[in-house]
Design a protein around this motif. Structure first.
Motif, PDB file in Angstrom:
ATOM      1  N   ARG A 147     -23.609 -10.623  -0.642  1.00  0.00           N
ATOM      2  CA  ARG A 147     -22.397 -10.671   0.177  1.00  0.00           C
ATOM      3  C   ARG A 147     -22.425  -9.614   1.268  1.00  0.00           C
ATOM      4  N   PHE A 148     -21.784  -9.974   2.379  1.00  0.00           N
ATOM      5  CA  PHE A 148     -21.541  -9.029   3.465  1.00  0.00           C
ATOM      6  C   PHE A 148     -20.093  -9.223   3.895  1.00  0.00           C
ATOM      7  N   PHE A 149     -19.255  -8.217   3.654  1.00  0.00           N
ATOM      8  CA  PHE A 149     -17.833  -8.332   3.933  1.00  0.00           C
ATOM      9  C   PHE A 149     -17.349  -7.132   4.735  1.00  0.00           C
ATOM     10  N   CYS A 150     -16.412  -7.392   5.611  1.00  0.00           N
ATOM     11  CA  CYS A 150     -15.660  -6.334   6.274  1.00  0.00           C
ATOM     12  C   CYS A 150     -14.211  -6.455   5.816  1.00  0.00           C
ATOM     13  N   ALA A 151     -13.542  -5.326   5.676  1.00  0.00           N
ATOM     14  CA  ALA A 151     -12.188  -5.341   5.131  1.00  0.00           C
ATOM     15  C   ALA A 151     -11.333  -4.280   5.785  1.00  0.00           C
ATOM     16  N   TRP A 152     -10.043  -4.528   5.744  1.00  0.00           N
ATOM     17  CA  TRP A 152      -9.041  -3.547   6.159  1.00  0.00           C
ATOM     18  C   TRP A 152      -8.050  -3.383   5.029  1.00  0.00           C
ATOM     19  N   ARG A 153      -7.649  -2.139   4.765  1.00  0.00           N
ATOM     20  CA  ARG A 153      -6.666  -1.840   3.735  1.00  0.00           C
ATOM     21  C   ARG A 153      -5.571  -0.962   4.330  1.00  0.00           C
ATOM     22  N   ARG A 154      -4.335  -1.191   3.930  1.00  0.00           N
ATOM     23  CA  ARG A 154      -3.260  -0.282   4.347  1.00  0.00           C
ATOM     24  C   ARG A 154      -3.345   0.950   3.454  1.00  0.00           C
ATOM     25  N   LEU A 158       0.444 -20.393  17.724  1.00  0.00           N
ATOM     26  CA  LEU A 158       0.223 -19.722  16.442  1.00  0.00           C
ATOM     27  C   LEU A 158       1.214 -18.573  16.294  1.00  0.00           C
ATOM     28  N   PRO A 159       2.007 -18.538  15.210  1.00  0.00           N
ATOM     29  CA  PRO A 159       2.971 -17.446  15.032  1.00  0.00           C
ATOM     30  C   PRO A 159       2.277 -16.085  14.973  1.00  0.00           C
ATOM     31  N   SER A 160       2.979 -15.070  15.452  1.00  0.00           N
ATOM     32  CA  SER A 160       2.478 -13.693  15.356  1.00  0.00           C
ATOM     33  C   SER A 160       3.654 -12.782  15.024  1.00  0.00           C
ATOM     34  N   TYR A 161       3.334 -11.612  14.432  1.00  0.00           N
ATOM     35  CA  TYR A 161       4.359 -10.686  13.947  1.00  0.00           C
ATOM     36  C   TYR A 161       3.986  -9.267  14.358  1.00  0.00           C
ATOM     37  N   SER A 162       4.982  -8.505  14.790  1.00  0.00           N
ATOM     38  CA  SER A 162       4.717  -7.117  15.185  1.00  0.00           C
ATOM     39  C   SER A 162       4.564  -6.200  13.984  1.00  0.00           C
ATOM     40  N   SER A 163       5.235  -6.521  12.861  1.00  0.00           N
ATOM     41  CA  SER A 163       5.151  -5.694  11.653  1.00  0.00           C
ATOM     42  C   SER A 163       5.010  -6.574  10.417  1.00  0.00           C
ATOM     43  N   PRO A 164       3.898  -7.272  10.271  1.00  0.00           N
ATOM     44  CA  PRO A 164       3.732  -8.157   9.114  1.00  0.00           C
ATOM     45  C   PRO A 164       3.560  -7.348   7.833  1.00  0.00           C
ATOM     46  N   PRO A 165       3.853  -7.937   6.675  1.00  0.00           N
ATOM     47  CA  PRO A 165       3.735  -7.215   5.401  1.00  0.00           C
ATOM     48  C   PRO A 165       2.319  -7.196   4.848  1.00  0.00           C
ATOM     49  N   VAL A 166       1.325  -7.439   5.679  1.00  0.00           N
ATOM     50  CA  VAL A 166      -0.061  -7.520   5.228  1.00  0.00           C
ATOM     51  C   VAL A 166      -0.538  -6.151   4.750  1.00  0.00           C
ATOM     52  N   THR A 167      -1.203  -6.129   3.611  1.00  0.00           N
ATOM     53  CA  THR A 167      -1.729  -4.874   3.057  1.00  0.00           C
ATOM     54  C   THR A 167      -3.247  -4.896   2.916  1.00  0.00           C
ATOM     55  N   GLN A 168      -3.859  -6.059   3.064  1.00  0.00           N
ATOM     56  CA  GLN A 168      -5.306  -6.149   2.900  1.00  0.00           C
ATOM     57  C   GLN A 168      -5.819  -7.396   3.608  1.00  0.00           C
ATOM     58  N   VAL A 169      -6.941  -7.254   4.313  1.00  0.00           N
ATOM     59  CA  VAL A 169      -7.598  -8.375   4.982  1.00  0.00           C
ATOM     60  C   VAL A 169      -9.097  -8.274   4.714  1.00  0.00           C
ATOM     61  N   ASP A 170      -9.716  -9.402   4.385  1.00  0.00           N
ATOM     62  CA  ASP A 170     -11.158  -9.459   4.171  1.00  0.00           C
ATOM     63  C   ASP A 170     -11.737 -10.637   4.946  1.00  0.00           C
ATOM     64  N   ILE A 171     -12.853 -10.430   5.617  1.00  0.00           N
ATOM     65  CA  ILE A 171     -13.623 -11.538   6.164  1.00  0.00           C
ATOM     66  C   ILE A 171     -15.091 -11.263   5.862  1.00  0.00           C
ATOM     67  N   GLY A 172     -15.820 -12.322   5.528  1.00  0.00           N
ATOM     68  CA  GLY A 172     -17.203 -12.049   5.186  1.00  0.00           C
ATOM     69  C   GLY A 172     -18.012 -13.271   4.848  1.00  0.00           C
ATOM     70  N   ASP A 217     -10.324   7.497   7.526  1.00  0.00           N
ATOM     71  CA  ASP A 217      -9.011   7.305   6.897  1.00  0.00           C
ATOM     72  C   ASP A 217      -9.048   6.270   5.782  1.00  0.00           C
ATOM     73  N   ARG A 218     -10.240   5.726   5.499  1.00  0.00           N
ATOM     74  CA  ARG A 218     -10.485   4.783   4.415  1.00  0.00           C
ATOM     75  C   ARG A 218      -9.750   3.446   4.592  1.00  0.00           C
ATOM     76  N   SER A 219      -9.303   3.157   5.803  1.00  0.00           N
ATOM     77  CA  SER A 219      -8.571   1.915   6.028  1.00  0.00           C
ATOM     78  C   SER A 219      -9.500   0.740   6.353  1.00  0.00           C
ATOM     79  N   SER A 220     -10.668   1.000   6.910  1.00  0.00           N
ATOM     80  CA  SER A 220     -11.613  -0.054   7.259  1.00  0.00           C
ATOM     81  C   SER A 220     -12.922   0.191   6.531  1.00  0.00           C
ATOM     82  N   LEU A 221     -13.572  -0.874   6.121  1.00  0.00           N
ATOM     83  CA  LEU A 221     -14.787  -0.704   5.332  1.00  0.00           C
ATOM     84  C   LEU A 221     -15.713  -1.903   5.477  1.00  0.00           C
ATOM     85  N   VAL A 222     -16.959  -1.673   5.092  1.00  0.00           N
ATOM     86  CA  VAL A 222     -17.992  -2.704   5.044  1.00  0.00           C
ATOM     87  C   VAL A 222     -18.566  -2.711   3.634  1.00  0.00           C
ATOM     88  N   GLN A 223     -18.655  -3.894   3.015  1.00  0.00           N
ATOM     89  CA  GLN A 223     -19.217  -4.050   1.672  1.00  0.00           C
ATOM     90  C   GLN A 223     -20.523  -4.838   1.764  1.00  0.00           C
TER      91      GLN A 223
END
Length: 295
Positions: free
Chosen positions: A119-126, A25-39, A108-114
């Motif tokens: 719904r039950f979601f966890c998220a990360w924001r840059r 599976l490819p991996s990146y040290s500095s990906p351009p990801v700005t938001q991730v959600d799983i839930g 720092d408002r980067s990680s959150l739970v909704q």
């Protein structure tokens, strides 16, 4: 599929399948990801406003900030058929006033739970340029911890059935519109864009593209869908291409023999794998070098 309510949190942790990253599976040290959600999208979860203070108390140690937002309609996949995109918005008739969506955030408002009644979601924001994506492994571990806290809370307040309708994982990537970082997604899907215009003098100023992939079990039952879309957006003073990948579906169709949490985590791990592979396929080797591709 129902979140187990008769077992303790420690027992659930032991049964949750550990993450095993595919070696290719490819991996990146500095990906351009700005938001991730799983839930999870949940049905028939009956919460009362009076219970929400207790829920905040359970998340406060890791998420000291709290916000209220309007509840979101349940957004699920329909298998088979449905709308052209396969996405279905579901509105429910309630026997009590709708609860707000509670959002618990880190300092720092980067990680959150909704959390709301469906719904039950966890998220990360840059949230700042120096906030690094924590990796799927760490994000996944936080999700398991948080869903176990939420499961114990709903059991303690007798929130009744906690039926998991669907699960999802999504990634948002903002890719600078520089030549060396540009994905070839749009050009490969819409070949005439390579000429940067239509026949004649017209020049294309903005283009969006999207497509959807449906997955089936070995018995031919549709159970998941990967949505891939790209569109130009303004990011500060610059323009970026926003590449969004959303994997959503029904864990029980493929992982029916597992307990609920293990089935959900297996589905999310599968979704993460497919999202990463699609992201790699729709971006260029030049961009991969800029993002520090490791494997």
């Amino acid at each position: 599929m129902v979140i187990p309510s008769e077992r303790g949190v420690d027992q659930m942790s032991e049964q949750a399948m550990p993450y095993k990253r595919s070696p290719d599976l490819p991996s990146y040290s500095s990906p351009p990801v700005t938001q991730v959600d799983i839930g999870l999208h949940i049905q028939a979860l009956k919460l009362r406003a009076v219970d929400l203070g207790d829920l905040y108390g359970r998340f406060r140690e890791n998420y000291p900030l709290i916000e209220e937002h309007p509840p979101s309609p349940m957004q699920i996949e329909r298998f088979p058929g449905g709308s052209p995109s396969g996405v279905h918005f579901e509105f429910q008739l309630l026997d009590r006033p709708p609860l707000p969506m509670l959002v618990f955030l880190t300092g720092d408002r980067s990680s959150l739970v909704q959390v709301d009644s469906s719904r039950f979601f966890c998220a990360w924001r840059r949230s700042a340029d120096d906030i690094a994506y924590p990796s799927y492994e760490k994000f996944r571990a936080a999700f398991v911890r948080n869903v176990e806290i939420f499961e114990q809370f709903t059991t303690d307040v007798d929130a009744e059935a906690k039926s998991i309708v669907q699960a999802e994982v999504s990634y948002v990537n903002d890719i600078p519109m520089r030549h060396e970082a540009m994905p070839d997604f749009l050009v490969r899907e819409i070949p005439f864009l390579a000429n940067k215009g239509l026949p004649g003098e017209e020049e294309i100023s903005s283009v969006c593209a999207a497509h959807h992939i449906t997955y089936k079990t070995s018995q031919g039952v549709e159970y998941a869908r990967l949505h891939i879309s790209a569109e130009p957006v303004a990011v500060g003073a610059e323009t970026a291409l926003r590449l969004i990948l959303v994997y959503r579906g029904e864990p029980r169709e493929k992982y029916a023999g597992m307990d609920a949490l293990s089935a959900v985590m297996s589905f999310l791990d599968e979704g993460h794998d497919r999202v990463v592979r699609a992201f790699t396929a729709y971006t260029t080797p030049e961009a991969h070098r800029l993002w520090g591709r490791v494997t």
